[in-house]
Every structure is written in structure tokens, then in C-alpha cells.
Write a protein that holds these residues in place. Structure first.
Motif, short mmCIF file in Angstrom:
data_model
loop_
_atom_site.label_atom_id
_atom_site.label_comp_id
_atom_site.label_asym_id
_atom_site.label_seq_id
_atom_site.Cartn_x
_atom_site.Cartn_y
_atom_site.Cartn_z
N ALA A 203 -0.26 18.72 19.69
CA ALA A 203 -1.51 19.01 18.81
C ALA A 203 -2.16 17.62 18.81
CB ALA A 203 -1.30 19.62 17.64
N PRO A 204 -2.72 17.08 19.69
CA PRO A 204 -3.44 15.79 19.76
C PRO A 204 -4.46 15.81 18.69
CG PRO A 204 -3.87 16.60 21.78
CD PRO A 204 -2.76 17.83 21.33
N ARG A 205 -4.63 14.84 18.06
CA ARG A 205 -6.02 14.49 17.15
C ARG A 205 -6.27 13.17 17.22
NH1 ARG A 205 -2.68 18.67 14.50
NH2 ARG A 205 -4.01 20.39 13.99
N THR A 206 -7.66 13.15 16.69
CA THR A 206 -7.90 11.80 16.27
C THR A 206 -8.30 11.68 14.97
OG1 THR A 206 -9.51 11.46 18.43
CG2 THR A 206 -9.94 10.01 16.50
N ILE A 207 -7.40 10.70 14.34
CA ILE A 207 -7.56 10.67 12.79
C ILE A 207 -8.14 9.44 12.43
CG2 ILE A 207 -5.69 10.25 11.03
CD1 ILE A 207 -3.77 11.65 12.55
N ASN A 208 -9.21 9.65 11.25
CA ASN A 208 -9.79 8.38 10.91
C ASN A 208 -10.83 7.88 11.81
OD1 ASN A 208 -8.70 8.74 8.20
ND2 ASN A 208 -6.82 7.70 8.85
N GLY B 269 -6.83 6.67 1.81
CA GLY B 269 -7.98 7.27 2.51
C GLY B 269 -7.18 8.43 3.47
N SER B 270 -6.18 8.07 4.12
CA SER B 270 -5.50 9.18 4.89
C SER B 270 -4.70 10.06 4.28
CB SER B 270 -4.60 8.39 6.03
OG SER B 270 -5.32 7.19 6.54
N ARG B 271 -4.55 10.11 3.01
CA ARG B 271 -3.90 10.86 2.18
C ARG B 271 -2.47 11.08 2.59
NH1 ARG B 271 -7.58 14.36 -0.36
NH2 ARG B 271 -5.81 14.77 -1.73
N LEU B 272 -1.79 9.88 2.64
CA LEU B 272 -0.52 9.76 3.08
C LEU B 272 0.45 9.80 1.68
CD1 LEU B 272 -0.96 8.20 6.23
CD2 LEU B 272 -0.28 10.43 6.07
N PRO B 273 1.47 10.49 1.62
CA PRO B 273 2.19 10.35 0.38
C PRO B 273 3.31 9.42 0.48
CG PRO B 273 2.87 12.40 1.39
CD PRO B 273 1.60 11.65 2.28
N VAL B 274 2.95 8.11 0.85
CA VAL B 274 3.86 6.88 0.90
C VAL B 274 4.28 6.46 -0.67
CG1 VAL B 274 4.38 4.64 1.50
CG2 VAL B 274 2.62 6.26 3.00
N VAL B 275 5.64 6.35 -0.97
CA VAL B 275 6.09 5.86 -2.35
C VAL B 275 6.52 4.56 -1.97
CG1 VAL B 275 7.65 6.04 -4.07
CG2 VAL B 275 6.47 8.13 -3.03
N MET B 276 5.88 3.64 -3.04
CA MET B 276 6.19 2.17 -2.89
C MET B 276 6.72 1.72 -4.37
SD MET B 276 3.93 -0.82 -1.74
CE MET B 276 2.43 -0.38 -2.21
N CYS B 277 7.70 1.14 -4.08
CA CYS B 277 7.90 0.18 -5.45
C CYS B 277 7.28 -1.11 -5.48
CB CYS B 277 9.66 -0.27 -5.72
SG CYS B 277 10.50 1.26 -6.26
N VAL B 278 6.51 -1.46 -6.48
CA VAL B 278 5.93 -2.81 -6.88
C VAL B 278 6.81 -3.31 -7.89
CG1 VAL B 278 3.90 -4.09 -7.42
CG2 VAL B 278 3.83 -1.89 -6.12
N VAL B 279 7.77 -4.38 -7.54
CA VAL B 279 8.41 -5.34 -8.59
C VAL B 279 7.50 -6.28 -9.08
CG1 VAL B 279 10.57 -6.10 -8.87
CG2 VAL B 279 10.34 -4.77 -7.05
N ASN B 280 6.87 -6.23 -10.10
CA ASN B 280 5.94 -6.84 -10.85
C ASN B 280 6.23 -8.43 -10.98
OD1 ASN B 280 4.95 -3.99 -12.27
ND2 ASN B 280 3.33 -5.11 -11.08
#
Lengths: 407, 101
Positions: free
Chosen positions: A202-207, A97-108
Motif C-alpha cells: 500500500a504505497p503512499r506519499t506521506i507529508n 506533524g506526522s502524528r507518530l506516537p514516539v515516546v522519548m525521555c528527556v533527562v533535563n
């Protein structure tokens, strides 16, 4: 000269992450992901990787650290499995929802209860609707290559990406892996640029709370409401089809390996009996297809590499010549059927293809699935087809269902 | 709504910058309004920059540190914290629609 090493899936993943030079890593160890978290920790401790490794007390915090770091411009990585992924669930929505490009491995790994440390894909399938892109790997080479592509995709679209690979079957199994050249990875993957950099200047209120309606801000800009923001995510997911394919094709151009983008095909051109699946079980199905071909059954595999966004057109195209479809999957929507079965059926709706679909639930909690057993399921589907049976079927492969287990 | 003449929100994620009125005219949420008796108010009556506890405690930042003390009624939500904290009890909360009395 190529740098080929014999590596486990976790070792390949760790090297892939190192090549992408993340600034922040936060991960909590859980079987079968632990080795990946440990290797990354060692890279940071030994100065091999210039990143901050944030030690956290659980997976919810691990992803929260990545969300925060990504917001201030850091490239981030985390990894988990099973109940650890479930514990992250709320933050999965938050990252997307924050549109952040985190990459995560899910080791199923199968989820509890009852406890299992062994492989299936119920953990990541249950996160299908969180707004993350999901890519499933077939082997250790694909893991290292997909992690590099994942950052490219995530940072092009501002959508987080899960790189999913099967616990133990891949994570702890050694295979030859061609390690991409660090300089070439540097050329392929440009530095991360945040869509909005949060800084003290550059302060901002996010979400903050968004109301159901749109609302003008003090500068007169009509700011999007909750629903417009959610639409932007869906629109980006729609664009992701092309971006994922481009990442695959550009990667193939530089490194010489093409993993198929959204859907990969094996002997599909003239296949009338087609298997589908994701990850290692779909790889095993290629062996089953070979076995059936030897018997004169025209079998092939249409493997789904990108599960979200779902490759509707690509899947329908891969199944063009199919007369029967056998879907192998290590996870289901309880009370309905295998998740991939439903999605593939939906992809065929509105196309001229009206074929019987066999929904196969297999390999839950690490139960072994052999190529000859997949071939058996395929042969049964082929016999039904020859006998003119057109209905859909469901079966639990290698599972004792002989008595009424109800109650 | 005339969609053509609207300035589009280009933000990828939901955000806003700190600005007066960003959350709308919050003063219209008010049921009770603060009324200052400037004869009792310390800075107002002594003509000295002193006390200003109302300014310090106001959660909305709508009290002006001035002589006399002023409250921006466009954004005062009427919580009454200033009245509660005022040492000489110079602030009274009066129901909206009723006279200051």
C-alpha cells in the motif's frame, strides 16, 4: 509479592521502557541520559528485550529512525538531554506533524552556552511549541509509571510524548521503585496500531507539500490543507486532557499508584499560599509547605505534571483557595519571565482569582535549591500579602544579582 | 463551498496514494510543448519497439511506449528533457500559443 528495587531514575526509566516492549530503540548517549541509553543497549544485546537498537551518529538521526520505524508500525523509544534535544528540534515538529506516537525521555539538563552538564529544564521548555505532550516526573517511581502511561496516551491520540525528569537530581539518585508486573503492563498497554501503515503493498506519499487551500484528490475526496492538518493536531491536544487523566486513573486502578494526571495537589484544600512547579523542584516545595504550615502559614503545592497540553481548568481549580502564588521554575522565556508563570497567569485570566504571583527562577545549571530556601521565598510572599502588597514580583533564587551585569 | 456534501478527509496525517492527476493537471504549468516529428522518430518511423529514450528519461512518466510515440499533454510540464535526449532530434519544443510550424 511486590518487586521493589533501589534504582536510579535512569535505571527506572530503562525498566519502564523494557516493560512496554518497543520494537525499535534509537538513542545517542549524552550526559545525564547516557546510562539509560547504555542499559537499553545492554538489554537488546543480551536478548532481554526483543527490539532493534539502531546506532546513530546524533540525535537528529535518532529521532528520524523512530519516526521512520513508527510509520511502518513499530513502537519506538528514544531519549536525550540538553543540546541533544535541541539538535532534534526539527524532527520534533516532524514527529508531531506526522502524528507518530514516539515516546522519548528527556533527562533535563541546562543548555549551552555556557556548557553545563547539570540540571535545569530549559531544554524541554524550549520545545514547548513542537506539538509534543510533555509530562514532568517528581521521583523515580513516577518515571517508570509515567513511561507506561506515556505509550498509552501517545498511541491513543497519535501524539508523541516526552517524559521529562531532572538530570542527576533524579537520573543519578537512587530511590526505592516498585516495578510493575510485566503481565499487568501487557494487559494495560494494548499493541501499537499505526493510523496509516506504510507497506510495499500500500504505497503512499506521506507529508508531501500541502497547499494553503484544500484540494480534491482523484477519487473526489476533498483533502485537508496545511491548516486543517495543523488544526487536527490542536484538536487532538485538546482531547488529550481527558486521555491523560484516564491513563492516570486506569493505571491507578491496575497498579495502585495515582500520580495526579495533569495537576497534583499537596495540602491544597485550604492553602492560601500555593507553590507551583514541575518535577523535582515541586516535590521539594512540599517540604517547604510543611515547614510553613508549622509556622501557621497555610501553604500547599499545586504541581504541574502535564505541561502540554496545559491544564488550564485543573490549575485554576487547584488554586481555588489561594491568595498568593509562588511559581518555581528551572527555565524561562528570556525577555519575559518563567514559562510556567506566564501559563499559570493565563490560566487564571477570566477566573475570579486575582492574586499576586511571584515568578521564581531557580536551580539553573544545577544550582542547589533547598526546601528552606523555597520556604523563605514563600514566607516573603506571605509577608507581602499581609502588608497588603498586591503586585507581581520576579526573583532569581540563590543568584548574585547585586550589581549591574549589563554590558 | 458546500461543506455538507464534501467527502471528508479522514487521514490523521497528510498523505496521498499514487494516482494519475494526484498533483492536479500539471500540464497547465507548461510554457513549451514537445512536438514529435514521426518521420524522424525511431519507433514511429521504423515501426519497431526501439529507442524509447524519451519514455525512459521523462521525469513525469507522461510518454507512452507506443507506436507511434504519444505524450499525455494533460500532465506534460514541458521540461524539454525528451527533446534534449532524442537521438535523431525528432522532438522540438514549441512555445505555447504558437503553431507547430
Amino acid at each position: 509479592m511486590a518487586d521493589v528495587r533501589i534504582l536510579t531514575g535512569n535505571e527506572a526509566a530503562a525498566l519502564g521502557v523494557k516493560l512496554c516492549r518497543p520494537n525499535v530503540v534509537a538513542a545517542y548517549p549524552i550526559t545525564p541520559q547516557s546510562q539509560l541509553a547504555e542499559i537499553l543497549s545492554r538489554y537488546v544485546e543480551g536478548g532481554e528485550m526483543r527490539a532493534e537498537y539502531v546506532r546513530v551518529e546524533g540525535e537528529h538521526s535518532a529521532l528520524t529512525v523512530c519516526i521512520s520505524a513508527s510509520t511502518v508500525g513499530a513502537r519506538t523509544f528514544t531519549a536525550t538531554s540538553s543540546n541533544g534535544l535541541l539538535y532534534m528540534h526539527e524532527q520534533l515538529h516532524w514527529a508531531a506533524g506526522s502524528r507518530l506516537p514516539v515516546v522519548m525521555c528527556v533527562v533535563n539538563r541546562g543548555v549551552g552556552a555556557p556548557w553545563s552538564i547539570f540540571n535545569d529544564q530549559q531544554d524541554s521548555l524550549a520545545q514547548r511549541d513542537t506539538g509534543w505532550i510533555q509530562l514532568y516526573c517528581r521521583d523515580n517511581q513516577e518515571i517508570i509509571d509515567t513511561i507506561i502511561q506515556a505509550y498509552w496516551i501517545a498511541e491513543s491520540l497519535y501524539i508523541p510524548v516526552m517524559v521529562c525528569y531532572d538530570g542527576f537530581v533524579l537520573s543519578h539518585t537512587m530511590m526505592p521503585v516498585d516495578i510493575p508486573d510485566a503481565e499487568e503492563v501487557r494487559g494495560f498497554l494494548p499493541p501499537y496500531k499505526a493510523h496509516t501503515l506504510l507497506t510495499p503493498e500500500a504505497p503512499r506519499t506521506i507529508n508531501s507539500v500541502l497547499f494553503p487551500w484544500r484540494r480534491p484528490n482523484p477519487e473526489g475526496v476533498l483533502c485537508d490543507g496545511y491548516m486543517e492538518m495543523r488544526y487536527k493536531l490542536q484538536a487532538a491536544m485538546t482531547r488529550a486532557h481527558g486521555v491523560i487523566q484516564k491513563a492516570n486513573d486506569d493505571f491507578a486502578g491496575v497498579f495502585g499508584r495515582d500520580h495526579g494526571g495533569l495537576v497534583w495537589k499537596y495540602r491544597c484544600e485550604d492553602a492560601e499560599l500555593v507553590f507551583s512547579g514541575m518535577g523535582s523542584i515541586a516535590n521539594e516545595a512540599t517540604v517547604a509547605a510543611d515547614l510553613l504550615r508549622e509556622e501557621g502559614i497555610p501553604a500547599g503545592v499545586a504541581g504541574v505534571r502535564t505541561y502540554r497540553p496545559f491544564p488550564r481548568e485543573e490549575a485554576a481549580e487547584a488554586l481555588r483557595s489561594a491568595k498568593a502564588l509562588v511559581v518555581l521554575q528551572k527555565g524561562l522565556s528570556y525577555g519575559y519571565e518563567g514559562c510556567l508563570t506566564s501559563d499559570l497567569k493565563a490560566a487564571l485570566y477570566g477566573t475570579p482569582l486575582r492574586i499576586p504571583v511571584v515568578d521564581v527562577v531557580a536551580g539553573l545549571g544545577g544550582r542547589d535549591v533547598k526546601a528552606r530556601e523555597i520556604a523563605d521565598a514563600g514566607r516573603d510572599a506571605w509577608k507581602d500579602l499581609q502588608a497588603g502588597k498586591q503586585g507581581n514580583r520576579s526573583l532569581w533564587l540563590n543568584c548574585y544579582t547585586g550589581e549591574d551585569h549589563a554590558g | 463551498m458546500d461543506e455538507k456534501n464534501v467527502k471528508r478527509d479522514l487521514n490523521v496525517s497528510a498523505l496521498c496514494v499514487p494516482a494519475k492527476g494526484e498533483a492536479g493537471r500539471t500540464g497547465d504549468w507548461r510554457d513549451f510543448r514537445p512536438v514529435i516529428d514521426h518521420k524522424k522518430c525511431i519507433p514511429s518511423s521504423k515501426n519497431k519497439a526501439a529507442c524509447f529514450l524519451c519514455w525512459l528519461y521523462c521525469p513525469e512518466g507522461v510518454v507512452k511506449m507506443s507506436i507511434p510515440v504519444e505524450i499525455d499533454m494533460d500532465y506534460c510540464k514541458g521540461c524539454g528533457i525528451c527533446a534534449e535526449e532524442c537521438p535523431p532530434n525528432a522532438i522540438r519544443m514549441v512555445r505555447e500559443g504558437e503553431n507547430d510550424g
